[in-house]
Design a protein around this motif. Structure first.
Motif, PDB file in Angstrom:
ATOM      1  N   ILE A 158      27.205  71.090  42.391  1.00  0.00           N
ATOM      2  CA  ILE A 158      28.219  71.700  41.552  1.00  0.00           C
ATOM      3  C   ILE A 158      29.383  72.097  42.456  1.00  0.00           C
ATOM      4  CG2 ILE A 158      27.302  74.056  41.699  1.00  0.00           C
ATOM      5  CD1 ILE A 158      28.764  72.435  38.529  1.00  0.00           C
ATOM      6  N   CYS A 159      30.584  71.722  42.058  1.00  0.00           N
ATOM      7  CA  CYS A 159      31.772  71.965  42.875  1.00  0.00           C
ATOM      8  C   CYS A 159      32.833  72.708  42.074  1.00  0.00           C
ATOM      9  CB  CYS A 159      32.375  70.644  43.359  1.00  0.00           C
ATOM     10  SG  CYS A 159      31.321  69.696  44.462  1.00  0.00           S
ATOM     11  N   GLN A 160      33.611  73.506  42.773  1.00  0.00           N
ATOM     12  CA  GLN A 160      34.807  74.099  42.214  1.00  0.00           C
ATOM     13  C   GLN A 160      35.978  73.185  42.555  1.00  0.00           C
ATOM     14  OE1 GLN A 160      34.485  76.890  40.244  1.00  0.00           O
ATOM     15  NE2 GLN A 160      32.354  76.340  40.659  1.00  0.00           N
ATOM     16  N   VAL A 161      36.769  72.836  41.540  1.00  0.00           N
ATOM     17  CA  VAL A 161      37.860  71.884  41.729  1.00  0.00           C
ATOM     18  C   VAL A 161      39.191  72.637  41.663  1.00  0.00           C
ATOM     19  CG1 VAL A 161      38.883  69.713  40.978  1.00  0.00           C
ATOM     20  CG2 VAL A 161      36.432  70.120  40.629  1.00  0.00           C
ATOM     21  N   ILE A 162      40.018  72.404  42.669  1.00  0.00           N
ATOM     22  CA  ILE A 162      41.274  73.145  42.816  1.00  0.00           C
ATOM     23  C   ILE A 162      42.423  72.160  43.000  1.00  0.00           C
ATOM     24  CG2 ILE A 162      42.554  74.736  44.318  1.00  0.00           C
ATOM     25  CD1 ILE A 162      39.791  75.951  45.056  1.00  0.00           C
ATOM     26  N   MET A 163      43.538  72.426  42.324  1.00  0.00           N
ATOM     27  CA  MET A 163      44.768  71.670  42.568  1.00  0.00           C
ATOM     28  C   MET A 163      45.678  72.505  43.463  1.00  0.00           C
ATOM     29  SD  MET A 163      44.777  68.630  41.244  1.00  0.00           S
ATOM     30  CE  MET A 163      46.516  68.267  41.478  1.00  0.00           C
ATOM     31  N   ALA A 164      46.296  71.831  44.445  1.00  0.00           N
ATOM     32  CA  ALA A 164      47.187  72.509  45.383  1.00  0.00           C
ATOM     33  C   ALA A 164      48.520  71.774  45.440  1.00  0.00           C
ATOM     34  CB  ALA A 164      46.550  72.556  46.775  1.00  0.00           C
ATOM     35  N   TRP A 165      49.603  72.495  45.109  1.00  0.00           N
ATOM     36  CA  TRP A 165      50.952  71.949  45.192  1.00  0.00           C
ATOM     37  C   TRP A 165      51.683  72.637  46.340  1.00  0.00           C
ATOM     38  CZ3 TRP A 165      48.687  72.931  40.435  1.00  0.00           C
ATOM     39  CH2 TRP A 165      48.596  71.844  39.556  1.00  0.00           C
ATOM     40  N   PRO A 166      52.255  71.879  47.269  1.00  0.00           N
ATOM     41  CA  PRO A 166      52.929  72.504  48.415  1.00  0.00           C
ATOM     42  C   PRO A 166      54.189  73.246  48.005  1.00  0.00           C
ATOM     43  CG  PRO A 166      53.323  70.134  48.383  1.00  0.00           C
ATOM     44  CD  PRO A 166      52.298  70.407  47.324  1.00  0.00           C
ATOM     45  N   LYS A 167      54.358  74.429  48.575  1.00  0.00           N
ATOM     46  CA  LYS A 167      55.583  75.198  48.363  1.00  0.00           C
ATOM     47  C   LYS A 167      56.680  74.751  49.335  1.00  0.00           C
ATOM     48  CE  LYS A 167      53.051  79.411  47.046  1.00  0.00           C
ATOM     49  NZ  LYS A 167      52.772  80.817  47.424  1.00  0.00           N
ATOM     50  N   ASP A 168      56.250  74.245  50.500  1.00  0.00           N
ATOM     51  CA  ASP A 168      57.202  73.789  51.504  1.00  0.00           C
ATOM     52  C   ASP A 168      57.309  72.263  51.453  1.00  0.00           C
ATOM     53  OD1 ASP A 168      54.658  73.217  52.379  1.00  0.00           O
ATOM     54  OD2 ASP A 168      55.085  73.646  54.488  1.00  0.00           O
ATOM     55  N   LYS A 169      58.065  71.681  52.373  1.00  0.00           N
ATOM     56  CA  LYS A 169      58.210  70.231  52.429  1.00  0.00           C
ATOM     57  C   LYS A 169      56.883  69.602  52.848  1.00  0.00           C
ATOM     58  CE  LYS A 169      61.204  66.607  54.257  1.00  0.00           C
ATOM     59  NZ  LYS A 169      62.365  66.301  55.140  1.00  0.00           N
ATOM     60  N   SER A 170      56.465  68.562  52.128  1.00  0.00           N
ATOM     61  CA  SER A 170      55.178  67.925  52.396  1.00  0.00           C
ATOM     62  C   SER A 170      55.272  66.432  52.109  1.00  0.00           C
ATOM     63  CB  SER A 170      54.081  68.560  51.524  1.00  0.00           C
ATOM     64  OG  SER A 170      52.860  67.852  51.636  1.00  0.00           O
ATOM     65  N   SER A 171      54.349  65.673  52.694  1.00  0.00           N
ATOM     66  CA  SER A 171      54.262  64.236  52.427  1.00  0.00           C
ATOM     67  C   SER A 171      53.628  63.960  51.077  1.00  0.00           C
ATOM     68  CB  SER A 171      53.429  63.559  53.526  1.00  0.00           C
ATOM     69  OG  SER A 171      53.954  63.834  54.798  1.00  0.00           O
ATOM     70  N   TYR A 172      53.032  64.984  50.465  1.00  0.00           N
ATOM     71  CA  TYR A 172      52.295  64.801  49.215  1.00  0.00           C
ATOM     72  C   TYR A 172      52.880  65.630  48.079  1.00  0.00           C
ATOM     73  CZ  TYR A 172      48.920  63.073  52.627  1.00  0.00           C
ATOM     74  OH  TYR A 172      48.325  62.402  53.660  1.00  0.00           O
ATOM     75  N   PHE A 173      52.737  65.101  46.882  1.00  0.00           N
ATOM     76  CA  PHE A 173      53.110  65.847  45.682  1.00  0.00           C
ATOM     77  C   PHE A 173      52.074  66.938  45.398  1.00  0.00           C
ATOM     78  CE2 PHE A 173      52.529  66.393  41.080  1.00  0.00           C
ATOM     79  CZ  PHE A 173      53.784  66.855  40.719  1.00  0.00           C
ATOM     80  N   ALA A 174      50.792  66.572  45.591  1.00  0.00           N
ATOM     81  CA  ALA A 174      49.707  67.526  45.342  1.00  0.00           C
ATOM     82  C   ALA A 174      48.416  67.023  45.970  1.00  0.00           C
ATOM     83  CB  ALA A 174      49.505  67.737  43.843  1.00  0.00           C
ATOM     84  N   ARG A 175      47.446  67.933  46.082  1.00  0.00           N
ATOM     85  CA  ARG A 175      46.095  67.574  46.523  1.00  0.00           C
ATOM     86  C   ARG A 175      45.089  68.156  45.537  1.00  0.00           C
ATOM     87  NH1 ARG A 175      45.145  70.668  51.024  1.00  0.00           N
ATOM     88  NH2 ARG A 175      47.007  71.866  50.497  1.00  0.00           N
ATOM     89  N   LYS A 176      44.041  67.395  45.266  1.00  0.00           N
ATOM     90  CA  LYS A 176      42.955  67.848  44.401  1.00  0.00           C
ATOM     91  C   LYS A 176      41.718  68.012  45.284  1.00  0.00           C
ATOM     92  CE  LYS A 176      40.667  66.686  39.991  1.00  0.00           C
ATOM     93  NZ  LYS A 176      40.561  65.653  38.928  1.00  0.00           N
ATOM     94  N   ILE A 177      41.155  69.229  45.295  1.00  0.00           N
ATOM     95  CA  ILE A 177      40.143  69.596  46.284  1.00  0.00           C
ATOM     96  C   ILE A 177      38.825  69.955  45.610  1.00  0.00           C
ATOM     97  CG2 ILE A 177      39.623  71.176  48.195  1.00  0.00           C
ATOM     98  CD1 ILE A 177      42.714  71.708  48.299  1.00  0.00           C
ATOM     99  N   TRP A 178      37.732  69.366  46.094  1.00  0.00           N
ATOM    100  CA  TRP A 178      36.388  69.693  45.606  1.00  0.00           C
ATOM    101  C   TRP A 178      35.697  70.572  46.651  1.00  0.00           C
ATOM    102  CZ3 TRP A 178      38.979  65.599  43.928  1.00  0.00           C
ATOM    103  CH2 TRP A 178      38.765  65.128  42.642  1.00  0.00           C
TER     104      TRP A 178
END
Length: 255
Positions: A158-178
């Motif tokens: 069982i995992c907790q799933v989290i979305m992370a959007w960078p507040k600063d400049k990043s190479s990614y739009f978002a990351r989805k973390i398990w």
């Protein structure tokens, strides 16, 4: 699963449900770490070729790491490549600060000078792998906007799933973390270049437990086009007693 195992599982699940995304990732970062360690790591870089063929290259390096309980640093690390001969001596140094900043340098064996990784280079490939320099940073929780997507099963856990959007400049739009709810370890990350475009996925497994410490024994970064990089720990030695001089530009270039 016996009744005690089930109760432990149930308690872990219920506790995780009550935590905020930041609290969950704080638990992840609070897993005990040795004051210093040395790891021998093997890289396997696979590229798709024409007519369905694949080409694989092997790299091996030694990683030195030191963590800090006080002062301005969280950790310092140095990676030095040993094999094959064409990359032998290539080195990478990283300093992670408590304010969320990360400084990185690399050195090539033919150029006796450390070159700092500039902000504009964070999106570039790390030595032709599927990891970029930004992937090798230790991001502060305050650098991302976080929301919880609830819980789900992954690989029997069982995992907790989290979305992370960078507040600063990043190479990614978002990351989805398990995050695995019992061990508080990240076991999967999806990287998005836009809201609907997944660029690549990191799979984390085969954790190594030694002297009360635990590290990921296997990490696979796989792109949507099928290219991938396997990073596998061949040996792990915690609390090895490394000195600060190992993590300097001078050591990076001259040893």
């Amino acid at each position: 699963m016996n009744k005690y195992g089930f109760l432990f599982f149930l308690v872990s699940f219920l506790v995780a449900q009550e935590l905020t995304p930041k609290e969950i990732l704080t638990y992840v970062s609070s897993n005990p770490k040795p004051e210093s360690s040395i790891s021998e790591i093997r890289l396997e870089i696979t590229r798709n070729q024409k007519k369905g063929k694949k080409k694989t290259r092997i790299r091996e390096f030694t990683r030195y790491e030191k963590t800090y309980k006080s002062g301005k640093f969280i950790s310092k690390s140095l990676a030095r490549f040993n094999k094959p001969k064409i990359v032998k001596g290539t080195s990478f140094l990283s300093w992670v600060y408590k304010d969320g900043k990360t400084d990185q340098w690399f050195a090539l064996p033919k150029i006796k000078k450390a070159k700092k990784v500039k902000a504009k280079d964070r999106s570039k490939s790390f030595l032709n792998t599927d990891f970029i320099y930004e992937d090798l940073e230790n991001r502060s929780l305050d650098l991302d906007s976080l929301i919880s997507l609830g819980s789900e099963y992954y690989e029997g856990s069982i995992c907790q799933v989290i979305m992370a959007w960078p507040k600063d400049k990043s190479s990614y739009f978002a990351r989805k973390i398990w995050v695995e709810s019992q061990s508080w370890r990240i076991i999967k990350v999806e990287y998005y270049s836009s809201e609907s475009d997944k660029e690549k996925t990191l799979y984390v497994s085969n954790f190594i437990n030694k002297n009360g410490f635990s590290i990921a024994g296997k990490m696979v970064m796989e792109k949507e086009n099928g290219d991938k990089t396997l990073m596998e720990v061949m040996s792990y030695k915690p609390d090895i007693g490394l000195q600060d001089e190992v993590f300097t530009e001078n050591f990076l270039v001259n040893k």
